[in-house]
Design a protein around this motif. Structure first.
Motif, PDB file in Angstrom:
ATOM      1  N   ALA A 171     -21.185 -11.544  25.871  1.00 12.14           N
ATOM      2  CA  ALA A 171     -20.101 -10.715  26.388  1.00 12.14           C
ATOM      3  C   ALA A 171     -19.811 -11.086  27.841  1.00 12.14           C
ATOM      4  O   ALA A 171     -18.663 -11.204  28.249  1.00 12.14           O
ATOM      5  CB  ALA A 171     -20.468  -9.244  26.280  1.00 12.14           C
TER       6      ALA A 171
ATOM      7  N   GLY B 218     -16.412 -12.670  29.365  1.00 12.33           N
ATOM      8  CA  GLY B 218     -15.763 -12.046  30.509  1.00 12.33           C
ATOM      9  C   GLY B 218     -15.425 -13.085  31.574  1.00 12.33           C
ATOM     10  O   GLY B 218     -14.376 -13.028  32.198  1.00 12.33           O
TER      11      GLY B 218
ATOM     12  N   LYS C 181     -13.584 -12.721  35.523  1.00 12.11           N
ATOM     13  CA  LYS C 181     -14.062 -11.375  35.896  1.00 12.11           C
ATOM     14  C   LYS C 181     -15.358 -11.168  35.142  1.00 12.11           C
ATOM     15  O   LYS C 181     -15.371 -11.257  33.919  1.00 12.11           O
ATOM     16  CB  LYS C 181     -13.018 -10.356  35.472  1.00 12.11           C
ATOM     17  CG  LYS C 181     -13.271  -8.962  36.012  1.00 12.11           C
ATOM     18  CD  LYS C 181     -12.019  -8.122  35.906  1.00 12.11           C
ATOM     19  CE  LYS C 181     -12.259  -6.727  36.450  1.00 12.11           C
ATOM     20  NZ  LYS C 181     -12.319  -6.667  37.895  1.00 12.11           N
TER      21      LYS C 181
ATOM     22  N   ALA D 169     -16.427  -5.637  35.414  1.00 14.95           N
ATOM     23  CA  ALA D 169     -15.418  -4.964  34.586  1.00 14.95           C
ATOM     24  C   ALA D 169     -15.937  -3.614  34.115  1.00 14.95           C
ATOM     25  O   ALA D 169     -15.197  -2.638  34.068  1.00 14.95           O
ATOM     26  CB  ALA D 169     -15.055  -5.844  33.398  1.00 14.95           C
ATOM     27  N   ALA D 170     -17.241  -3.558  33.780  1.00 10.93           N
ATOM     28  CA  ALA D 170     -17.817  -2.305  33.277  1.00 10.93           C
ATOM     29  C   ALA D 170     -17.749  -1.219  34.334  1.00 10.93           C
ATOM     30  O   ALA D 170     -17.608  -0.039  34.025  1.00 10.93           O
ATOM     31  CB  ALA D 170     -19.256  -2.538  32.840  1.00 10.93           C
TER      32      ALA D 170
ATOM     33  N   ALA E  67     -15.421  -0.828  36.498  1.00  9.33           N
ATOM     34  CA  ALA E  67     -14.052  -0.450  36.843  1.00  9.33           C
ATOM     35  C   ALA E  67     -13.741   0.962  36.362  1.00  9.33           C
ATOM     36  O   ALA E  67     -14.130   1.356  35.276  1.00  9.33           O
ATOM     37  CB  ALA E  67     -13.073  -1.439  36.225  1.00  9.33           C
ATOM     38  N   GLU E  68     -13.086   1.728  37.178  1.00 10.37           N
ATOM     39  CA  GLU E  68     -12.691   3.084  36.786  1.00 10.37           C
ATOM     40  C   GLU E  68     -11.356   3.036  36.042  1.00 10.37           C
ATOM     41  O   GLU E  68     -10.676   2.001  36.011  1.00 10.37           O
ATOM     42  CB  GLU E  68     -12.546   3.955  38.036  1.00 10.37           C
ATOM     43  CG  GLU E  68     -13.872   4.362  38.633  1.00 10.37           C
ATOM     44  CD  GLU E  68     -14.739   5.164  37.652  1.00 10.37           C
ATOM     45  OE1 GLU E  68     -14.300   6.211  37.180  1.00 10.37           O
ATOM     46  OE2 GLU E  68     -15.860   4.699  37.359  1.00 10.37           O
ATOM     47  N   ALA E  69     -10.964   4.176  35.458  1.00 10.53           N
ATOM     48  CA  ALA E  69      -9.704   4.253  34.721  1.00 10.53           C
ATOM     49  C   ALA E  69      -8.561   4.382  35.719  1.00 10.53           C
ATOM     50  O   ALA E  69      -8.030   5.457  35.935  1.00 10.53           O
ATOM     51  CB  ALA E  69      -9.736   5.417  33.771  1.00 10.53           C
TER      52      ALA E  69
ATOM     53  N   HIS F 102      -7.654  -1.241  39.245  1.00  9.29           N
ATOM     54  CA  HIS F 102      -8.823  -2.013  38.824  1.00  9.29           C
ATOM     55  C   HIS F 102      -8.559  -2.903  37.619  1.00  9.29           C
ATOM     56  O   HIS F 102      -9.467  -3.519  37.093  1.00  9.29           O
ATOM     57  CB  HIS F 102      -9.995  -1.069  38.519  1.00  9.29           C
ATOM     58  CG  HIS F 102     -10.553  -0.431  39.732  1.00  9.29           C
ATOM     59  ND1 HIS F 102      -9.955   0.652  40.347  1.00  9.29           N
ATOM     60  CD2 HIS F 102     -11.642  -0.729  40.490  1.00  9.29           C
ATOM     61  CE1 HIS F 102     -10.661   1.014  41.411  1.00  9.29           C
ATOM     62  NE2 HIS F 102     -11.680   0.192  41.523  1.00  9.29           N
ATOM     63  N   LEU F 103      -7.333  -2.960  37.133  1.00  9.23           N
ATOM     64  CA  LEU F 103      -7.026  -3.840  35.985  1.00  9.23           C
ATOM     65  C   LEU F 103      -7.329  -5.281  36.344  1.00  9.23           C
ATOM     66  O   LEU F 103      -7.055  -5.710  37.463  1.00  9.23           O
ATOM     67  CB  LEU F 103      -5.531  -3.754  35.662  1.00  9.23           C
ATOM     68  CG  LEU F 103      -5.084  -3.215  34.329  1.00  9.23           C
ATOM     69  CD1 LEU F 103      -3.669  -3.691  34.042  1.00  9.23           C
ATOM     70  CD2 LEU F 103      -5.995  -3.622  33.180  1.00  9.23           C
ATOM     71  N   PRO F 104      -7.877  -6.054  35.413  1.00  6.65           N
ATOM     72  CA  PRO F 104      -8.044  -7.479  35.695  1.00  6.65           C
ATOM     73  C   PRO F 104      -6.701  -8.094  36.070  1.00  6.65           C
ATOM     74  O   PRO F 104      -5.675  -7.779  35.451  1.00  6.65           O
ATOM     75  CB  PRO F 104      -8.540  -8.039  34.354  1.00  6.65           C
ATOM     76  CG  PRO F 104      -9.125  -6.878  33.633  1.00  6.65           C
ATOM     77  CD  PRO F 104      -8.341  -5.675  34.081  1.00  6.65           C
TER      78      PRO F 104
ATOM     79  N   LEU G 247     -24.382   7.474  32.036  1.00  9.11           N
ATOM     80  CA  LEU G 247     -23.871   6.570  33.072  1.00  9.11           C
ATOM     81  C   LEU G 247     -22.875   7.259  34.002  1.00  9.11           C
ATOM     82  O   LEU G 247     -22.459   6.684  34.993  1.00  9.11           O
ATOM     83  CB  LEU G 247     -23.171   5.372  32.413  1.00  9.11           C
ATOM     84  CG  LEU G 247     -24.035   4.510  31.492  1.00  9.11           C
ATOM     85  CD1 LEU G 247     -23.177   3.465  30.789  1.00  9.11           C
ATOM     86  CD2 LEU G 247     -25.148   3.842  32.274  1.00  9.11           C
TER      87      LEU G 247
END
Lengths: 444, 444
Positions: B38, B42, B47, B52-53, B55-57, B61-63, B333
Motif C-alpha cells: 500500500a 501510494g 504521496k 495520506a493516512a 490527512a484530515e477531511a 489536504h487532497l493529494p 486513532l
C-alpha cells in the motif's frame, strides 16, 4: 460397528500417515479442466467418473474400494490463509460473451446462477459491468468529495467513512440490460447469459443521508450527481428523495471489503434500482436542483419505444423471476420427481408469491419461498415436478408485495415495442425435450 | 463543471489509453506484504501512505496529483473468472497459533472478525477446525449411507441429494472452545484469537427430516450417530429430536458449494449447537436407541467442573457477544466520536438486546441492532462512544429472546470452576489506554 467405542469397521482408522500431496488434486492440476480433473480423480479409485455418476442409490453400486480420502491426513490449517472452492467446482465461474462488445474493458460478464444455491452470490462470481475496466484504487489515497448546493463542502477519507454508524443489508443488483438480448426472441441458450447480470450480497456501509447530514443540503438541493473514479468517469443523476430513503455508501460485500471489480473501496448502493446507477469507485457527489442528463441517462440506459420516443429515468426494477434448474445448463437427468428451483426479485420490495407452470403458462402452481424473504433481495423458490420423458414447457411468474405480476413477453411488447434493450422482465420459457435437454424458446 | 454534458474538470477524460499492467499492483507484487504494498502504491502518487493516512477531511489536504487510477483502462471482464479481494486487503486472512497444537492437521485457525463487516463471513476466511486435515472428496464418488434402526437402509449420491427440496438459512457456527484459552485470565491479545472460532454463512441444504423420511426411522430410534468421511472418522451422537427440528444436510455456503475445509460436498448443520457436532464430509448416519458415548463426546468436548465431574452433552451455545472494533488489532486513532461495533449471537434463537459499557460494566447503554436480526445467526451491533484520550474499559453484553443475559467471567466461574476449556461465553473486556492502543484485560 462396535457400539462401545464407535470405531468404524472399514479401515478408515488406518489414517495418521501424512501424504505428501493429494492424488486427486495432483490429477486435477495435471489435467487442468474441471470435468477432466474430476474424471481423473475418479480413476484413482478405479472407478471412472461417468460410471460413478450412473450409479443408483443402492448399496450394491457402492465403489468396492475405500475412498482414498479416508486414508490420508489432509492439508493442515496453515495451508490456505484465504481459501478457494474445490477444484471440482472449477466450472462455477463468471463468463463473458466475446462477440457482445468491442473490448473487454467496456463489457460485461455473467454470474453462473445455474450453479448457485440460496440467494447470496459468492463475491468471486458477482457479475461485472465496466465502462473503463476494473479500476484499482489505493484506499489510503482514496477521497470522496461532496460539493454543490451544500452548506459545507467536504472531502472524506475511508477512515472518516468508517467513523459513521453502518447498516448491513441484503440487496440484489440487476443490470438494466439483463435479459436484454431476449427482446426479439430466444437468443442465448443458457440462463447464465439470459439472466446472469444479477448478484445479491450483504452490503455494509453508511446510509447516504448520514453523510449528507455532514455537509447540509441547501433547501433548493433536490438532485445528486454521483461520479465514479474510474477512467470512464461514469456519472448518473439521482433524486434526493432516494438518497434520503435507503441509499447507502457501501464499503463491504458479504462481510469483506468490496472487490476491486465491484467498486473498492466505496460504491453507491441504490436498493431496487438499475445497476448502472450504483456508481463504483465513487469519488464525488454534487448536489444540484435538476438532473444532469448525462450521456449514460440519455443516449444510454433509456428505453426506445415503437413511436421513436424513449422512456427515461426508468430506475426501479420490475418484479421478475427465472428458473435456474432445470435450465439449458442443467438438463433433466431423472425420470420421476425432480426439483424446480429458481430466483425471484422486485425493486419495489418483497416477493409475495411465485407461480410455476409446466405447460407453458396454461396452469400455474404455487412455489415454496423458504425463509427469509427480504425486501429488494433475491428470493429463492422451489417446487416439485414429475417428469415422464415427455416435452415440458417450464415457466415461473413472480408477484411482489405491491401486487405487480411479472408479464408475458407478448404483454410487455404490446406496451414497449421491440426496440428496447433494457428492462425486459418478462416470463422466461424453458423447453424440456424428450431427451431431458433444456432449450430457451419463445412462446406465442 | 459543465452542467450540459457532465464532463469532469480534472483531466480524467484523458483515459482510454490501455495500460500494460497496473503500477499499483506491480508495486504490490514486488514488495509482497499488504502494508508495504500500500505504501509503495501510494508512492506512485508522490504521496506516502502514512502521510495520506494522517490527512484530515479537508480539501486543502487532497493529494495535488490526479490519482493514477483515473487515467488508465483497468482489466477487462475476462481477467478474473473467479475474483479475489484487493491486494490492499491481504491482511484479512485466517491465522493459526503455532504453539497451540502439535500438528496443523489436528488444529484450528481463526476468522479475522476484526476486519469483517456485517454478519456474513466470506467463505475464504471461515475458521477451520480439523481432526485429520482438510479432506478432499470427489463428489462423483461421494456417498452418504443411512442405516441402523430404519425401515430401509439407503445410500445417497449427491445427485440424489439434489433432488430433494432445499432450505437456505443463515446460521452461526461456533467452536465450543472459542474463547477457551481465556478461562484462566487474559491470554491472547487479539479478538481474532480470543473469539475467531466462529463463522456465519447462508447454508443451503436438505432438512435432515426429509432424508430420514426416505429411510423410515423405527419407533425405537431415538438417537443418530453422525460419522465424518475424513481420516479421523469424527463422529457424534445427536438426539433424533434435533434432527427432526432444524438440522440440515448442507451442500452450499454463501451461494456456492461448501469449501473443502468446511465439509465439501456435504456436512451436518445443527443450528445453535457447538461446531464439532456439525460433522463434515458426512458419510454415514446410523439410527440407534441410545447415545454412543464416542471419544469426542466423553474425553473431549465435555466440561470438567471443580469437583472432578464433567458436564456432557452441552450442545446449545449460550448467548455471547464481543466488540470487534475497537479491539487489540484496531486501536482508537481519533479523539472525538468513534464507533463501537461488534457481534452477538445465541444458540437459543434471536438476540433481543446488546448493551455496551465504557466503564467496565458499571453503566450500560443500549446498542443499535441493524436489520435483519435472524435466529441462531450472528447479529451486528453498533454504538457511538466519545474518546478524550483517557483510559476506557469497553464491554458488551448480549441478551437473547429467552431472557438469558451474558454473564461476567466471575459469575460463570462461580458455577463452572476454572478447569474447563469449553463454553466460555463471558463478557470480554478491552482496555483502551491513553495512547489509543487496546489491550485484553481481566476484571475482578
Amino acid at each position: 460397528m462396535d457400539r462401545t467405542n464407535g470405531a468404524p469397521t472399514n479401515g478408515a482408522r488406518k489414517a495418521g500417515v501424512a501424504r505428501p500431496s493429494s492424488p486427486g488434486r495432483r490429477a486435477f492440476l495435471r489435467t487442468g479442466a474441471g470435468v477432466a480433473g474430476a474424471a481423473a480423480a475418479g480413476a484413482v479409485l478405479g472407478k471412472s467418473g461417468p460410471a460413478a455418476a450412473a450409479a443408483e442409490a443402492d448399496p450394491a453400486h457402492l465403489p468396492p474400494n475405500v475412498p482414498w480420502w479416508t486414508q490420508y491426513l489432509g492439508d493442515g490449517v496453515a495451508a490456505r490463509p484465504y481459501g478457494l472452492p474445490s477444484p471440482h467446482e472449477a466450472h462455477v465461474v463468471r463468463r463473458n460473451v466475446e462477440w457482445l462488445t468491442a473490448t473487454t474493458e467496456s463489457s460485461v460478464n455473467f454470474t453462473p446462477i445455474q450453479d448457485l444455491h440460496g440467494f447470496v452470490t459468492p463475491n468471486g462470481v458477482c457479475f461485472e459491468r465496466h465502462h473503463g475496466g476494473t479500476t484499482e484504487v489505493n484506499p489510503v489515497d482514496y477521497r470522496l468529495m461532496i460539493n454543490g448546493l451544500v452548506d459545507t463542502p467536504k472531502i472524506f477519507s475511508m477512515e472518516d467513512i468508517f467513523r459513521f454508524p453502518v447498516e448491513s443489508r441484503f440487496y440484489f443488483l440487476e443490470c438494466a440490460a439483463n435479459t436484454g438480448m431476449e427482446w426479439r426472441g430466444a437468443q442465448l441458450n443458457g440462463v447464465q447469459f439470459t439472466h446472469g447480470m444479477i448478484h445479491c450480497v450483504q452490503y455494509t456501509g453508511v446510509p447516504l443521508r448520514v453523510i449528507l447530514d455532514q455537509v447540509g443540503v441547501k433547501p433548493n438541493g433536490t438532485w445528486l450527481l454521483a461520479e465514479g473514479g474510474d477512467s470512464s468517469g461514469m456519472h448518473r443523476s439521482v433524486p434526493l428523495e432516494k438518497a434520503l430513503d435507503d441509499a447507502m455508501l457501501a464499503f463491504a460485500m458479504n462481510g469483506e471489503m468490496l472487490r476491486p471489480e465491484n467498486g473498492y473501496p466505496l460504491r453507491l448502493v441504490l436498493p431496487g434500482w438499475e445497476g448502472n446507477m450504483w456508481v463504483k469507485w465513487i469519488r464525488r457527489i454534487e448536489v444540484g436542483d435538476q438532473p444532469w442528463h448525462t450521456r449514460e441517462e440519455t443516449s444510454k440506459y433509456t428505453d426506445l419505444l415503437a413511436n421513436g420516443k424513449a422512456r427515461f429515468f426508468t430506475w426501479e426494477m420490475d418484479a421478475k423471476s427465472v428458473i435456474t434448474g432445470p435450465c439449458p445448463e442443467k438438463p433433466v437427468l431423472h425420470k420421476g420427481v425432480n426439483q424446480i428451483k429458481g430466483l425471484a426479485w422486485s425493486g419495489r420490495g418483497r416477493i409475495k408469491e411465485v407461480h410455476v407452470s409446466t405447460d407453458g403458462g396454461r396452469n400455474w402452481m404455487q412455489a415454496r419461498l423458504p425463509d427469509p424473504v427480504l425486501p429488494k433481495c433475491l428470493t429463492c423458490f422451489n417446487a416439485e415436478f414429475e417428469w415422464n420423458g415427455e416435452e415440458v414447457l417450464l415457466q415461473s411468474r413472480a408477484v411482489d408485495e405491491t401486487g405487480y405480476v411479472q408479464p408475458t413477453m407478448q404483454a410487455l411488447q404490446e406496451v414497449r415495442g421491440v426496440n428496447s434493450i433494457y428492462h425486459n422482465n418478462s416470463i422466461q420459457t424453458w423447453l424440456v425435450n424428450k431427451t431431458g435437454e433444456v432449450e430457451n424458446v419463445r412462446l406465442g
